[in-house]
Enzyme design. Structure first.
Site, mmCIF file in Angstrom:
data_model
loop_
_atom_site.group_PDB
_atom_site.id
_atom_site.type_symbol
_atom_site.label_atom_id
_atom_site.label_comp_id
_atom_site.label_asym_id
_atom_site.label_seq_id
_atom_site.Cartn_x
_atom_site.Cartn_y
_atom_site.Cartn_z
ATOM 1 N N LYS A 126 5.607 -4.448 -5.246
ATOM 2 C CA LYS A 126 6.073 -3.969 -6.539
ATOM 3 C C LYS A 126 7.554 -3.646 -6.504
ATOM 4 C CE LYS A 126 1.892 -2.152 -8.546
ATOM 5 N NZ LYS A 126 1.214 -0.980 -9.111
ATOM 6 N N ASP A 186 2.822 -0.762 -2.761
ATOM 7 C CA ASP A 186 3.184 0.038 -3.931
ATOM 8 C C ASP A 186 3.986 1.266 -3.466
ATOM 9 O OD1 ASP A 186 3.258 1.227 -6.421
ATOM 10 O OD2 ASP A 186 1.167 1.845 -6.434
ATOM 11 N N GLY A 243 -9.366 -4.854 -0.910
ATOM 12 C CA GLY A 243 -8.423 -5.680 -1.655
ATOM 13 C C GLY A 243 -7.931 -6.942 -0.964
ATOM 14 N N ASP A 283 -8.546 -4.581 -7.777
ATOM 15 C CA ASP A 283 -9.580 -4.107 -8.704
ATOM 16 C C ASP A 283 -9.068 -3.080 -9.699
ATOM 17 O OD1 ASP A 283 -9.279 -2.017 -6.650
ATOM 18 O OD2 ASP A 283 -10.912 -1.056 -7.745
ATOM 19 N N ARG A 316 -12.066 -8.100 -9.117
ATOM 20 C CA ARG A 316 -11.570 -8.636 -7.844
ATOM 21 C C ARG A 316 -11.756 -10.153 -7.765
ATOM 22 N NH1 ARG A 316 -10.610 -4.261 -4.402
ATOM 23 N NH2 ARG A 316 -12.032 -2.489 -4.582
ATOM 24 N N PHE A 374 0.509 -2.280 -13.230
ATOM 25 C CA PHE A 374 -0.809 -2.287 -12.599
ATOM 26 C C PHE A 374 -1.443 -3.665 -12.793
ATOM 27 C CE2 PHE A 374 -5.330 -1.501 -12.132
ATOM 28 C CZ PHE A 374 -5.346 -0.727 -10.984
ATOM 29 N N VAL A 375 -1.819 -4.289 -11.680
ATOM 30 C CA VAL A 375 -2.380 -5.647 -11.741
ATOM 31 C C VAL A 375 -3.775 -5.687 -11.118
ATOM 32 C CG1 VAL A 375 -0.133 -6.810 -11.723
ATOM 33 C CG2 VAL A 375 -1.248 -6.269 -9.548
ATOM 34 N N ASP A 399 -3.208 -6.291 0.127
ATOM 35 C CA ASP A 399 -3.063 -7.001 -1.143
ATOM 36 C C ASP A 399 -1.729 -6.695 -1.799
ATOM 37 O OD1 ASP A 399 -3.746 -4.352 -1.642
ATOM 38 O OD2 ASP A 399 -5.561 -4.808 -2.777
HETATM 39 P P1 5GP Z 1 0.302 2.036 -1.495
HETATM 40 O O1 5GP Z 1 -0.432 2.728 -0.401
HETATM 41 O O2 5GP Z 1 1.417 1.109 -1.027
HETATM 42 O O3 5GP Z 1 0.725 2.955 -2.606
HETATM 43 O O4 5GP Z 1 -0.716 1.119 -2.271
HETATM 44 C C1 5GP Z 1 -1.471 0.199 -1.632
HETATM 45 C C2 5GP Z 1 -2.849 0.138 -2.219
HETATM 46 O O5 5GP Z 1 -2.950 0.721 -3.522
HETATM 47 C C3 5GP Z 1 -3.222 -1.305 -2.394
HETATM 48 O O6 5GP Z 1 -3.846 -1.805 -1.237
HETATM 49 C C4 5GP Z 1 -4.155 -1.268 -3.571
HETATM 50 O O7 5GP Z 1 -5.458 -0.983 -3.129
HETATM 51 C C5 5GP Z 1 -3.677 -0.107 -4.399
HETATM 52 N N1 5GP Z 1 -2.775 -0.582 -5.484
HETATM 53 C C6 5GP Z 1 -1.448 -0.388 -5.579
HETATM 54 N N2 5GP Z 1 -0.947 -0.951 -6.701
HETATM 55 C C7 5GP Z 1 -1.991 -1.533 -7.323
HETATM 56 C C8 5GP Z 1 -2.120 -2.295 -8.534
HETATM 57 O O8 5GP Z 1 -1.185 -2.591 -9.286
HETATM 58 N N3 5GP Z 1 -3.381 -2.725 -8.844
HETATM 59 C C9 5GP Z 1 -4.460 -2.451 -8.074
HETATM 60 N N4 5GP Z 1 -5.619 -2.928 -8.480
HETATM 61 N N5 5GP Z 1 -4.382 -1.737 -6.930
HETATM 62 C C10 5GP Z 1 -3.157 -1.281 -6.554
HETATM 63 MG MG MG Z 2 -6.194 -1.839 -1.172
#
Ligand code: 5GP
Ligand code: MG
Length: 186
Positions: free
Chosen positions: A134, A106, A47, A162, A168, A155-156, A103
């Site tokens: 987020k 979340d 990402g 992706d 992407r 979700f983006v 990227d």
């Molecule tokens: P975390 O580990 O903070 O939950 O999420 C980080 C990873 O989850 C990001 O690097 C990404 O790969 C994926 N992710 C989280 N939210 C989104 C979203 O809204 N869209 C997409 N495409 N990937 C997300």
């Molecule tokens: Mg990622």
């Protein structure tokens, strides 16, 4: 691909402007009394590769690139399934200043796993930059040094992000139409 877009949340011009600001700030923060420090830029693949490519070209400092591949939303999932470090190509990072790029922040699960892993390798410092954060408590409670944009908890895709490994290459950060998420017909 364009037909699948619902809304543009962050446009390409806005991204380009913000990346230049981030690059200036990061470069300044890595410049000590004795002049500039070297950086190892570590984008979390896949990402953060677009962010890394744009950011590094606005950072006039000596840098090396390290790579980490982490999977958290395998396939077509819309919620994190727990982050999995699939591979690293970091070289010797002991004594080096690390700038970890992701990227989007979340649940924070990725950074909670990856940051301690890097710290165990004895770097001089680890700073974290995410393009998007987020609007949810778990994201706000995860410490990071630089945030590009705050976005709603949706979700983006695009600009490296992706869905099912597609989208992407979209230049803007967008949401997709509901029909795109519908399961494929049997
Ligand atoms: P975390 O580990 O903070 O939950 O999420 C980080 C990873 O989850 C990001 O690097 C990404 O790969 C994926 N992710 C989280 N939210 C989104 C979203 O809204 N869209 C997409 N495409 N990937 C997300
Ligand atoms: Mg990622």
């Amino acid at each position: 691909m364009e037909d699948d877009i619902d809304r543009v949340l962050v446009g390409r011009d806005q991204i380009a402007t913000r990346i230049q600001e981030l690059a200036r700030q990061i470069t300044a923060d890595h410049t000590g009394a004795e002049g500039e420090t070297e950086i190892t830029l570590v984008p979390i693949l896949t990402g953060a590769m677009v962010l890394a490519a744009d950011l590094m070209r606005h950072m006039p400092v000596r840098m090396k690139i390290g790579l980490m591949t982490v999977s958290s939303y395998p396939g077509r999932s819309l919620r994190t399934q727990g982050s999995n470090v699939l591979g690293t190509q970091l070289g010797d990072i002991s004594g080096r200043h690390i700038l970890l790029l992701d990227d989007i922040l979340d649940s924070g699960g990725t950074l909670r796993r990856v940051v301690p892993m890097l710290q165990e390798m004895g770097p001089a410092s680890v700073r974290v930059c995410v393009l998007l954060r987020k609007d949810r408590p778990a994201a706000r409670e995860t410490p990071v040094d630089y945030v590009g944009f705050e976005i709603p908890d949706e979700f983006v895709v695009g600009y490296g992000l992706d869905f099912g490994d597609y989208y992407r290459n979209l230049p803007d950060i967008v949401t997709l139409k509901k029909a795109v998420y519908a399961p494929p017909p049997p």
